[in-house]
Design a protein around this motif. Structure first.
Motif, short mmCIF file in Angstrom:
data_model
loop_
_atom_site.label_atom_id
_atom_site.label_comp_id
_atom_site.label_asym_id
_atom_site.label_seq_id
_atom_site.Cartn_x
_atom_site.Cartn_y
_atom_site.Cartn_z
N GLN A 62 0.83 -1.20 0.00
CA GLN A 62 0.00 0.00 0.00
C GLN A 62 0.86 1.26 0.00
O GLN A 62 0.62 2.19 -0.77
CB GLN A 62 -0.95 0.02 1.18
N ALA A 63 1.88 1.29 0.85
CA ALA A 63 2.77 2.45 0.90
C ALA A 63 3.52 2.61 -0.41
O ALA A 63 3.66 3.73 -0.94
CB ALA A 63 3.75 2.31 2.06
N TRP A 64 3.99 1.49 -0.97
CA TRP A 64 4.75 1.54 -2.22
C TRP A 64 3.89 2.04 -3.37
O TRP A 64 4.27 2.96 -4.08
CB TRP A 64 5.31 0.15 -2.53
N LEU A 65 2.71 1.43 -3.58
CA LEU A 65 1.84 1.84 -4.67
C LEU A 65 1.39 3.29 -4.54
O LEU A 65 1.37 4.04 -5.51
CB LEU A 65 0.62 0.93 -4.76
N THR A 66 1.06 3.71 -3.33
CA THR A 66 0.65 5.09 -3.10
C THR A 66 1.76 6.05 -3.48
O THR A 66 1.55 7.03 -4.20
CB THR A 66 0.26 5.30 -1.62
#
Length: 58
Positions: free
Chosen positions: A17-21
Protein backbone atom coordinates in the motif's frame (compact mmCIF):
# COMPACT_ATOMS: atom_id res chain seq x y z
CA UNK A 1 -1.95 -7.19 -12.93
CA UNK A 2 -2.68 -5.53 -9.59
CA UNK A 3 -2.04 -8.77 -7.69
CA UNK A 4 1.30 -9.17 -9.48
CA UNK A 5 2.37 -5.72 -8.30
CA UNK A 6 1.23 -6.42 -4.75
CA UNK A 7 2.96 -9.81 -4.59
CA UNK A 8 6.18 -8.40 -6.07
CA UNK A 9 6.22 -5.72 -3.40
CA UNK A 10 5.64 -8.33 -0.67
CA UNK A 11 8.41 -10.58 -2.02
CA UNK A 12 10.80 -7.63 -1.80
CA UNK A 13 9.83 -6.82 1.80
CA UNK A 14 7.92 -3.66 0.89
CA UNK A 15 4.50 -2.62 2.19
CA UNK A 16 2.39 -2.78 -1.00
CA UNK A 17 0.00 0.00 0.00
CA UNK A 18 2.77 2.45 0.90
CA UNK A 19 4.75 1.54 -2.22
CA UNK A 20 1.84 1.84 -4.67
CA UNK A 21 0.65 5.09 -3.10
CA UNK A 22 4.10 6.65 -3.28
CA UNK A 23 4.90 5.38 -6.78
CA UNK A 24 1.60 6.55 -8.26
CA UNK A 25 1.95 9.94 -6.57
CA UNK A 26 5.50 10.37 -7.90
CA UNK A 27 4.48 9.42 -11.45
CA UNK A 28 1.35 11.59 -11.57
CA UNK A 29 3.03 14.62 -9.99
CA UNK A 30 5.99 14.42 -12.35
CA UNK A 31 8.52 14.21 -9.50
CA UNK A 32 10.07 11.15 -11.15
CA UNK A 33 11.29 11.53 -14.72
CA UNK A 34 10.76 8.81 -17.35
CA UNK A 35 14.47 8.00 -17.25
CA UNK A 36 14.26 7.37 -13.48
CA UNK A 37 11.32 4.94 -13.43
CA UNK A 38 13.62 2.05 -12.49
CA UNK A 39 14.08 3.69 -9.07
CA UNK A 40 10.39 3.05 -8.38
CA UNK A 41 10.61 -0.73 -8.75
CA UNK A 42 10.01 -2.51 -5.42
CA UNK A 43 13.60 -3.75 -5.16
CA UNK A 44 14.99 -0.21 -5.72
CA UNK A 45 12.29 1.89 -4.01
CA UNK A 46 13.16 4.08 -1.05
CA UNK A 47 10.18 5.64 0.72
CA UNK A 48 10.01 9.37 1.34
CA UNK A 49 9.11 10.67 4.77
CA UNK A 50 5.75 11.68 3.27
CA UNK A 51 5.19 8.10 2.07
CA UNK A 52 5.01 6.75 5.61
CA UNK A 53 1.62 5.40 6.53
CA UNK A 54 0.26 7.46 9.42
CA UNK A 55 -0.49 5.67 12.65
CA UNK A 56 -4.14 5.24 13.54
CA UNK A 57 -5.15 7.31 16.58
CA UNK A 58 -6.38 5.21 19.47
Amino acid sequence: MAMTLIQTAKLNGVDPQAWLTDVLERIVSGRTKVTELDTLLPWNWKPNNSAAVPAVAA
